[in-house]
Write a protein that holds these residues in place. Structure first.
Motif, PDB file in Angstrom:
ATOM      1  N   THR A   1      12.004   7.296  -4.024  1.00 20.23           N
ATOM      2  CA  THR A   1      11.441   8.115  -2.950  1.00 20.23           C
ATOM      3  C   THR A   1      10.632   7.324  -1.939  1.00 20.23           C
ATOM      4  N   ILE A   2      10.335   6.044  -2.243  1.00 18.89           N
ATOM      5  CA  ILE A   2       9.557   5.256  -1.285  1.00 18.89           C
ATOM      6  C   ILE A   2      10.306   4.000  -0.855  1.00 18.89           C
TER       7      ILE A   2
ATOM      8  N   ILE B   1       6.197  15.389  -6.664  1.00 20.33           N
ATOM      9  CA  ILE B   1       6.148  14.602  -7.894  1.00 20.33           C
ATOM     10  C   ILE B   1       5.725  15.496  -9.062  1.00 20.33           C
TER      11      ILE B   1
ATOM     12  N   PHE C   1      -6.322   5.256   1.759  1.00 25.54           N
ATOM     13  CA  PHE C   1      -6.277   3.802   1.881  1.00 25.54           C
ATOM     14  C   PHE C   1      -6.920   3.305   3.175  1.00 25.54           C
TER      15      PHE C   1
ATOM     16  N   PHE D   1       8.796   7.308   6.822  1.00 25.68           N
ATOM     17  CA  PHE D   1      10.092   7.981   6.850  1.00 25.68           C
ATOM     18  C   PHE D   1       9.965   9.466   6.521  1.00 25.68           C
TER      19      PHE D   1
ATOM     20  N   GLU E   1       1.448   1.668  -3.671  1.00 25.04           N
ATOM     21  CA  GLU E   1       0.224   2.159  -4.327  1.00 25.04           C
ATOM     22  C   GLU E   1      -0.057   3.604  -3.959  1.00 25.04           C
ATOM     23  N   ALA E   2       0.255   3.969  -2.709  1.00 28.55           N
ATOM     24  CA  ALA E   2       0.066   5.361  -2.296  1.00 28.55           C
ATOM     25  C   ALA E   2       0.916   6.268  -3.190  1.00 28.55           C
ATOM     26  N   GLY E   3       2.133   5.832  -3.490  1.00 23.89           N
ATOM     27  CA  GLY E   3       2.983   6.601  -4.391  1.00 23.89           C
ATOM     28  C   GLY E   3       2.388   6.674  -5.787  1.00 23.89           C
ATOM     29  N   LYS E   4       1.868   5.531  -6.240  1.00 24.10           N
ATOM     30  CA  LYS E   4       1.293   5.495  -7.600  1.00 24.10           C
ATOM     31  C   LYS E   4       0.144   6.466  -7.746  1.00 24.10           C
TER      32      LYS E   4
ATOM     33  N   LEU F   1      -0.394   9.052  -6.201  1.00 26.09           N
ATOM     34  CA  LEU F   1       0.079  10.439  -6.133  1.00 26.09           C
ATOM     35  C   LEU F   1       0.916  10.798  -7.359  1.00 26.09           C
TER      36      LEU F   1
ATOM     37  N   ALA G   1       3.558   9.052  -8.841  1.00 25.11           N
ATOM     38  CA  ALA G   1       4.972   8.687  -8.951  1.00 25.11           C
ATOM     39  C   ALA G   1       5.185   7.608 -10.011  1.00 25.11           C
TER      40      ALA G   1
ATOM     41  N   PRO H   1      14.125   4.684   0.761  1.00 19.72           N
ATOM     42  CA  PRO H   1      14.105   5.223   2.130  1.00 19.72           C
ATOM     43  C   PRO H   1      13.423   4.280   3.118  1.00 19.72           C
ATOM     44  N   ASN H   2      12.374   3.594   2.650  1.00 14.82           N
ATOM     45  CA  ASN H   2      11.674   2.687   3.558  1.00 14.82           C
ATOM     46  C   ASN H   2      12.550   1.490   3.942  1.00 14.82           C
TER      47      ASN H   2
ATOM     48  N   TYR I   1       0.822  -1.209   0.000  1.00  9.96           N
ATOM     49  CA  TYR I   1       0.000   0.000   0.000  1.00  9.96           C
ATOM     50  C   TYR I   1       0.860   1.266   0.000  1.00  9.96           C
ATOM     51  N   LEU I   2       2.118   1.171   0.450  1.00 13.78           N
ATOM     52  CA  LEU I   2       2.987   2.354   0.332  1.00 13.78           C
ATOM     53  C   LEU I   2       3.326   2.612  -1.130  1.00 13.78           C
TER      54      LEU I   2
ATOM     55  N   GLN J   1      10.592   6.712  -9.606  1.00 11.90           N
ATOM     56  CA  GLN J   1      10.351   7.614  -8.471  1.00 11.90           C
ATOM     57  C   GLN J   1       9.909   6.821  -7.240  1.00 11.90           C
TER      58      GLN J   1
END
Ligand SMILES: Nc1ncnc2c1ncn2[C@@H]1O[C@H](COP(=O)(O)OP(=O)(O)O)[C@@H](O)[C@H]1O
Ligand SMILES: [Mg+2]
Lengths: 244, 253
Positions: free
Chosen positions: A159-160, B96, B75, B83, A144-147, A149, A151, A163-164, A141-142, A155
């Protein structure tokens, strides 16, 4: 708690002293003698020189392990196709790094390259597999959250996912460095071109029957390993403030 | 506006959505209620462009193709980037889109004000309560100013009090921003409190079972007789789905 630990250490040293006096052998030197030898090696600069050479060997192999292990681990965690290659990793991983010594000697002789290779092997697997796990265990889900938004794949990786997985990657570096250090000393014990390094110091002292110097060298190895671990832990805590 | 026309979705061999057709008008607040595991999340993800499907989904008359900047998504999970700080999470989509820093800062500041999160801009998600994390997740979705907000059981894991508070806050923000909201829940009380229109889904494979326009005046009184009677009606519809599920020997989820 603290005084408790100090007390235990002092008791240990006292017991060692008593046993050393009772046994009265030059192969079991008293802690006082070992301390004096250690101090002598330190103040003459010899210990630092040996340690510096050992550290240089470790850093060479360790940096190489990072250069190979990190990208490979990230790639294998990121792409399901690449992940199939983890079979090879799983096959090689159980072989202890020290079992590579004979092969290293055949391939690279007994010089710098051979030591760096052993260290490389020792540090590679924890670095690689921690990077792989960190990337693979990034919650979907992190991503997908980027997608949603906006990214792109690269990216999302930068960016996800990276770092994660950073805490896991750092952990791998710390474990890898610890193993690298242990491998180095063992590799140095098997022979060297340059008469320097903490492993060499120990072996030479053994040939001379100097147990006090052997012990002083062992203490130096232990202290350096301990300090490296603490330093990386400290770095981890500073860099990863976001972890609960 | 969101329009779905006979949307089907099969995962492996499992039919999850079957001929789902619905319409959410611009500025409308629509709630979807359905039993657990019926396909609510899957439906929202299809609309968001995160899943493939058969049939037609249109956003403002245009056929949807993949992820759409007009859609914000909240979600079901606690999905903040752990982070990044609160501010960092809120500005993620803006970065972005390469919005300049000054503008990003302004937007983050106004979101902090809008969501009453003053003083938490530099906090990390794990330092926030569950309710606050949900607020930040909504703010993150709103930062790029999408016209549509898809929300997947956003308040499900919160205690009743926090939940009621956030429902009111969401309505305040909706009234202020005029977003089109499609909100999924399995809580009928929540749906009746929030929505202009409640749509009931069948058990899996999900399809629209019935629709209830909620014409009650806002702010709604959960104890008023009208509220209670609509709620009862919808609950009865929903319970039929659970009962049939049990009758047919489904385990449910
Ligand atoms: N990736 C997947 N793989 C297999 N089955 C899935 C997957 N995603 C969802 N499902 C199944 O689809 C059904 C609907 O799931 P979901 O949309 O999450 O339901 P809801 O949100 O209504 O609880 C469930 O039975 C679930 O097990
Ligand atoms: Mg769901």
């Amino acid at each position: 708690m603290r005084t408790h630990k100090v007390f235990i250490v002092l008791t240990f040293i006292a017991a060692w002293e008593v046993v050393a006096v009772l046994v009265n052998s030059r192969f079991l030197p008293s802690p006082l003698l070992v301390g004096a030898t250690f101090w002598g090696l330190l103040s003459s600069g010899a210990l630092l020189q040996h340690a510096a050479v050992s550290l240089a060997r470790v850093m060479a192999g360790f940096l190489l392990a990072i250069a190979v292990g990190l990208p490979l681990g990230v790639l294998m965690g990121w792409s399901p196709k690449m992940e199939n290659f983890s079979v090879i990793i799983e096959m090689l991983r159980p072989i202890p790094p020290l079992a590579w010594i004979p092969l290293a000697m055949l391939w690279f002789g007994i010089g710098f390259q051979s030591k760096a290779f052993i260290i490389f092997i020792g540090a590679l697997f924890p670095i690689l597999s921690n990077a792989l796990l960190g990337v693979r265990e990034t919650e979907p889900y992190l991503v997908e959250a980027g997608k949603v938004l906006g990214a792109s794949d690269s990216q999302i990786l930068q960016t996800i996912i990276l770092p994660n997985s950073f805490p896991s990657i750092l952990e791998g570096l710390r474990i890898g460095l610890g193993i690298a250090w242990m491998c180095l000393v063992a590799a140095e014990l098997t022979g060297l071109k340059t008469p320097l390094g903490l492993g060499y110091l120990i072996m030479e002292a053994r040939d001379l029957g100097r147990a006090d110097t052997v012990m002083a060298g062992m203490i130096a190895i232990g202290v350096i390993g301990y300090v490296m671990n603490i330093a990386l832990k400290w770095m981890e805590n500073r860099l990863v403030r976001w972890k609960p | 506006m969101i329009t779905l026309d006979h949307v089907d979705k099969t995962i492996g061999e499992l039919p999850v959505l079957e001929a789902v057709s619905l319409r959410v008008r611009k500025g409308q607040f629509v709630c979807l209620v359905g039993p657990s595991g019926c396909g609510k999340t899957t439906l929202l993800k299809c609309i968001a462009g995160l899943r493939t499907y058969q049939g037609e989904i249109r956003i403002d008359e245009r056929l949807s193709q993949g992820v759409n900047p007009m859609i914000g998504y909240v979600f079901q999970e606690f999905s903040l980037f752990p982070f990044l700080t609160v501010g960092g999470n809120m500005e993620f989509g803006l970065k972005i889109q390469k919005v300049p820093r000054k503008e990003r800062n302004d937007i983050v500041r106004s979101l902090i004000d809008l969501f009453l999160l003053q003083g938490f801009e530099t906090a990390y998600p794990h330092e926030l309560s569950g309710g606050m994390q949900k607020k930040v997740a909504i703010a993150r979705a709103l930062a790029t100013d999408p016209e549509i907000l898809l929300m997947d059981e956003p308040f499900v894991s919160l205690d009743a009090q926090t939940r009621n508070m956030l429902q009111k806050e969401l309505l305040r923000i909706w009234q202020k921003t005029h977003k089109t909201i499609l909100f999924v829940t399995h809580n009928v009380d929540e749906a009746v409190f929030l929505a202009d229109k409640v749509m009931v889904l069948t058990r899996r494979p999900a399809t629209i079972k019935s629709e209830f326009p909620i014409d009650l005046e806002r702010e709604r009184d959960r104890t008023s007789s009208e509220f209670v009677s609509v709620r009862k009606e919808i609950l009865r519809e929903l319970e039929e789905e659970y009962v049939e599920q049990v009758d047919k020997g489904y385990k449910g989820i």
